[in-house]
Design an enzyme around this catalytic site. Structure first.
Site, mmCIF file in Angstrom:
data_model
loop_
_atom_site.group_PDB
_atom_site.id
_atom_site.type_symbol
_atom_site.label_atom_id
_atom_site.label_comp_id
_atom_site.label_asym_id
_atom_site.label_seq_id
_atom_site.Cartn_x
_atom_site.Cartn_y
_atom_site.Cartn_z
ATOM 1 N N LEU A 1 0.830 -1.212 0.000
ATOM 2 C CA LEU A 1 0.000 0.000 0.000
ATOM 3 C C LEU A 1 0.861 1.258 0.000
ATOM 4 O O LEU A 1 0.579 2.217 -0.724
ATOM 5 C CB LEU A 1 -0.943 0.000 1.199
ATOM 6 C CG LEU A 1 -2.050 -1.043 1.180
ATOM 7 C CD1 LEU A 1 -2.815 -1.029 2.501
ATOM 8 C CD2 LEU A 1 -2.975 -0.837 0.002
ATOM 9 N N TYR B 1 2.171 1.767 -3.401
ATOM 10 C CA TYR B 1 1.137 2.129 -4.357
ATOM 11 C C TYR B 1 0.787 3.616 -4.276
ATOM 12 O O TYR B 1 0.628 4.282 -5.291
ATOM 13 C CB TYR B 1 -0.128 1.280 -4.137
ATOM 14 C CG TYR B 1 -1.287 1.810 -4.935
ATOM 15 C CD1 TYR B 1 -1.358 1.569 -6.302
ATOM 16 C CD2 TYR B 1 -2.265 2.584 -4.346
ATOM 17 C CE1 TYR B 1 -2.398 2.080 -7.055
ATOM 18 C CE2 TYR B 1 -3.309 3.087 -5.090
ATOM 19 C CZ TYR B 1 -3.370 2.840 -6.440
ATOM 20 O OH TYR B 1 -4.380 3.360 -7.179
ATOM 21 N N GLU B 2 0.642 4.123 -3.066
ATOM 22 C CA GLU B 2 0.231 5.518 -2.906
ATOM 23 C C GLU B 2 1.314 6.444 -3.453
ATOM 24 O O GLU B 2 2.490 6.224 -3.251
ATOM 25 C CB GLU B 2 -0.060 5.845 -1.436
ATOM 26 C CG GLU B 2 -1.268 5.137 -0.891
ATOM 27 C CD GLU B 2 -2.581 5.530 -1.588
ATOM 28 O OE1 GLU B 2 -2.665 6.594 -2.219
ATOM 29 O OE2 GLU B 2 -3.535 4.743 -1.483
ATOM 30 N N ALA B 3 0.867 7.479 -4.141
ATOM 31 C CA ALA B 3 1.786 8.432 -4.760
ATOM 32 C C ALA B 3 2.537 9.225 -3.690
ATOM 33 O O ALA B 3 2.151 9.258 -2.525
ATOM 34 C CB ALA B 3 1.009 9.378 -5.672
#
Length: 114
Positions: A39, A42-44
């Site tokens: 996660l 994945y998050e920018a």
């Protein structure tokens, strides 16, 4: 918190708001450290993970992490409410395609010529 639109990023930003505001979402329980890393990856870079105490449908609370918009990227915010149905109609398929490319790029086996 408040979910709002962003410039150049189809995903919403969650930002702090008045204490009586709320953001609907899902709580994922019992994630392993490696799942949390997925996660995080994945998050920018515009987001950071924060610990919160969400209120569940039954009124109970749990400790959970949420990704919030970093203050240094506030110039990319459009202070309009983010609308899931609009996002779904305009960005869902592109997002799934991009996610598929990212997943395949990180999980595709490497082969060498014979």
């Amino acid at each position: 918190g408040q979910r709002c639109c962003t410039r150049g990023v189809p995903s919403p930003a969650m930002i702090p708001a008045s204490s009586d505001s709320n953001v609907q979402g899902m709580v994922l329980l019992d994630l392993s450290p490696s799942e949390m890393q997925v996660l995080d990856d994945y998050e920018a870079h515009e987001y950071e993970r924060k610990t919160v105490q969400p209120v569940l449908k039954d009124g109970s609370t749990v400790t959970a992490d949420v990704y919030v918009w970093k203050p240094e990227y506030k110039d990319l915010l459009i202070l309009e409410p983010w609308d899931y149905e609009h996002w779904r109609a305009t960005n869902l398929y592109r997002w799934v395609d991009e996610l598929d490319l990212e997943v395949n790029a990180t999980t595709r086996p490497i082969t060498t010529p014979a």
